[in-house]
Motif scaffolding. Structure first.
Motif, PDB file in Angstrom:
ATOM      1  N   VAL A   1      44.473  48.023  41.759  1.00  0.00           N
ATOM      2  CA  VAL A   1      45.709  47.309  42.091  1.00  0.00           C
ATOM      3  C   VAL A   1      46.236  47.746  43.449  1.00  0.00           C
ATOM      4  CG1 VAL A   1      48.137  47.006  41.439  1.00  0.00           C
ATOM      5  CG2 VAL A   1      46.361  46.850  39.704  1.00  0.00           C
ATOM      6  N   ILE A   2      46.268  49.049  43.695  1.00  0.00           N
ATOM      7  CA  ILE A   2      46.882  49.535  44.931  1.00  0.00           C
ATOM      8  C   ILE A   2      46.044  49.191  46.153  1.00  0.00           C
ATOM      9  CG2 ILE A   2      45.887  51.849  45.079  1.00  0.00           C
ATOM     10  CD1 ILE A   2      48.683  52.898  45.665  1.00  0.00           C
ATOM     11  N   THR A   3      44.719  49.132  46.018  1.00  0.00           N
ATOM     12  CA  THR A   3      43.875  48.835  47.177  1.00  0.00           C
ATOM     13  C   THR A   3      43.629  47.342  47.353  1.00  0.00           C
ATOM     14  OG1 THR A   3      41.905  49.191  45.804  1.00  0.00           O
ATOM     15  CG2 THR A   3      42.702  51.048  47.108  1.00  0.00           C
ATOM     16  N   ARG A   4      43.767  46.568  46.300  1.00  0.00           N
ATOM     17  CA  ARG A   4      43.496  45.125  46.386  1.00  0.00           C
ATOM     18  C   ARG A   4      44.763  44.306  46.575  1.00  0.00           C
ATOM     19  NH1 ARG A   4      42.954  40.709  47.294  1.00  0.00           N
ATOM     20  NH2 ARG A   4      41.510  39.137  46.482  1.00  0.00           N
ATOM     21  N   TYR A   5      45.852  44.699  45.927  1.00  0.00           N
ATOM     22  CA  TYR A   5      47.057  43.865  45.942  1.00  0.00           C
ATOM     23  C   TYR A   5      48.271  44.551  46.557  1.00  0.00           C
ATOM     24  CZ  TYR A   5      44.280  40.952  42.878  1.00  0.00           C
ATOM     25  OH  TYR A   5      43.266  40.179  42.366  1.00  0.00           O
ATOM     26  N   GLY A   6      48.275  45.873  46.646  1.00  0.00           N
ATOM     27  CA  GLY A   6      49.325  46.545  47.387  1.00  0.00           C
ATOM     28  C   GLY A   6      50.482  47.076  46.580  1.00  0.00           C
TER      29      GLY A   6
END
Length: 573
Positions: free
Chosen positions: A506-511
């Protein structure tokens, strides 16, 4: 900038060697809307996960071990009746109540019996909850926080009474502070013995008196102790002790083999998680001290956005204090309580502000696409399609995370596993009233503190590796270590790995905004009391706890699929 369109303002700024501004980040990435078909699919997945969570929760939650039939008001009436029957008829000036998880008996049985046996055999002991009731002839003034508990304020003032019942209304402990000045004649008569056993629902015929071994902390002129068992759990020996002052009971307690003689609670946290958490705090603190003031001096940090968060945190702290704090309605006590609440809020705001001003400029310069949704939200663009998309995707991931946690803790209900207890309920939701609404201030506070700390951890890995994949792997490892439990590694390690990988994705793909949404929905799901029944004492609280995350997902779908991008793609889907 390679992941952004060629005409994007960030790409232009970076090509010119300039730092993109927060406004540029908010303006980048197009509308960011999802197609109606993709949005509907995400919403359907969210609905399936919510239904699955509600279906699994009775096997994964403490409340599924035994029906919870006596709500807050019924137990409060029972606690007051206990005090009256034991000879204390004075009308208190102040009082406080709360629920607490009765963890020790559960983990004691979980370590000694097959999970498929004890989880299906817990009903005679009742729901594993404790109900506490404290009363006082003067205002109760907690010193370490805004909530009253068993130790704060210290029960030493004359006339203070503290009663603990189990979820079935059976007396489990009692304490009454005797007067400092004696007005009653000396006596060593132990009265109300039959009442004490009756209130505890213990059969005196199954108990025999022994030499007392536990010395009360309060003054006493007589004390007695008994050992015996119950018809429900024959062979599990209980120790009952009581003491009296001038003929009235001042202490009473029912203790089992799960109670530590020294009064130390069973360990509930994994030491590895504790060490990792401490290292993260130290690393982020050092980073903020080293770079925070320098970032502010350069003028390139988004300090205005940081101040908006500070204002939001302080408002949330005040609202949480209104709903959740103990209000004694004494001017001095209320003043001290609100100052403590604002003091805690200022500390949290200070930490989050400096994490933000240190990390945000570097992320904005290196991976700005991770901040687009957050930048738009911070500008007040609540109806922006990119905001809705990130919230919906994060909500689906949060529902998946909570469902994974429920599944891990439900498996021992169906298959034998040693040592694993269910997921505890949110006791504030069970209490009801204003504490239900307090959750909608407590959750945003927890989300802001947690997600910015996690974003800081991810950024530290980015500084170390300068590439997305190894940074994501390092972050996933840290999150796995933080999620480790302390009961059964065979169950908890796979669940922790799932959580770690999900958050890294989530943090690397969507921020950032998607991570916030994920964490918020996860907390909301875990707070749902289950099994849900319209006739249960917590029916309204459960209804609110189910409806709110569902409403957030529907609103995010409507917003996220309302932009031009959605209509353009909808024709080709």
């Amino acid at each position: 900038a390679a992941s952004l369109p060629g005409g994007d303002p960030i790409a232009a700024a970076l090509s010119a060697g300039e730092m993109p501004s927060p406004q540029m980040v908010a303006a980048s990435g197009g509308e960011g809307a999802t197609s109606s078909r993709a949005g509907m699919l995400l919403l359907a997945v969210f609905g399936v996960l919510l239904a699955g969570y509600l279906l699994i929760s009775p096997a994964a939650n403490d409340l599924g071990l035994a029906p919870f039939t006596r709500g807050h008001d019924a137990l409060l009436s029972q606690a007051r009746d206990v005090i009256t029957r034991l000879g204390y008829t004075e009308v208190p000036r102040d009082q406080a109540t709360w629920f607490e998880r009765d963890y020790e008996p559960m983990v004691w049985r979980a370590r000694r019996e097959s999970s498929t046996h004890w989880r299906h055999d817990y009903a005679p002991e009742g729901t594993p909850l404790r109900f506490w009731y404290r009363s006082s002839p003067q205002p109760l003034r907690p010193t370490a926080g805004a909530r009253v508990n068993a130790e704060d304020p210290i029960p030493i003032a004359e006339g203070m009474i503290m009663t603990r019942l189990d979820a079935e209304g059976r007396l489990r402990s009692f304490l009454a502070v005797p007067p400092r000045v004696d007005t009653l004649p000396p006596t060593v008569v132990a009265t109300h013995v039959a009442d004490l056993f009756a209130l505890a629902q213990l059969d005196t015929a199954r108990f025999h008196e022994v030499t007392p071994t536990r010395r009360p902390l309060l003054p006493f002129d007589a004390r007695h102790e008994w050992i015996g068992d119950t018809a429900v759990r024959p062979g599990v020996m209980l120790r009952v002790n009581a003491s009296w002052w001038r003929g009235r009971p001042v202490t009473f307690g029912v203790r089992g083999p799960w109670d530590d003689p020294a009064g130390q609670p069973a360990r509930r946290g994994n030491p590895i998680s504790g060490v990792v958490r401490g290292l993260i705090i130290a690393a982020l603190t050092a980073l903020c001290i080293a770079s925070g003031t320098a970032r502010l001096r350069t003028g390139k940090s988004d300090w205005r956005g940081g101040l908006r968060m500070v204002n939001a945190i302080l408002i949330l702290c005040f609202a949480n204090w209104l709903f959740a704090a103990h209000h004694a309605f004494a001017i001095d006590a209320e003043g001290a309580s609100v100052m403590r609440a604002f003091g805690d809020g200022l500390v949290a705001a200070f930490v989050i502000f400096f994490i933000y001003v240190v990390i945000e400029p570097e992320v904005r310069r290196r991976t700005p696409e991770l901040l687009v949704g957050w930048a738009r939200l911070l500008q007040g663009r609540w109806n922006d399609a990119r905001v809705g998309r990130d919230v919906l995707i994060g909500g689906v991931m949060g529902a998946a995370s909570a469902s994974g946690l429920a599944l891990v803790n439900a498996i021992p209900t169906w298959l034998p596993f040693q040592g694993q207890t269910p997921v505890p309920p949110n006791t504030d939701v069970l209490t009801g009233g204003a504490l239900v609404f307090a959750q909608f201030t407590a959750i945003p506070l927890a989300v802001l503190g947690t997600t910015f700390s996690l974003f800081g951890v991810w950024f530290l890995f980015w500084l170390l590796f300068r590439r997305m994949l190894p940074s994501a792997i390092g972050f996933a490892v840290v999150m796995t270590l933080l999620a480790l439990g302390a009961e059964n590694p065979a169950l908890e390690v796979p669940g922790a790995i799932f959580d770690g990988v999900l958050m890294a994705y989530v943090i690397t793909r969507y921020g950032l905004l998607a991570l916030m949404s994920m964490w918020a929905i996860r907390l909301m799901f875990i707070g749902i009391p289950a099994p849900f029944s319209p006739t249960s004492p917590f029916a309204f609280s459960a209804f609110v706890a189910i409806v709110v995350p569902a409403a957030i997902a529907v609103a995010a779908y409507r917003i996220g699929s309302s932009g031009p991008d959605a209509s353009a793609r909808g024709a080709t889907d």
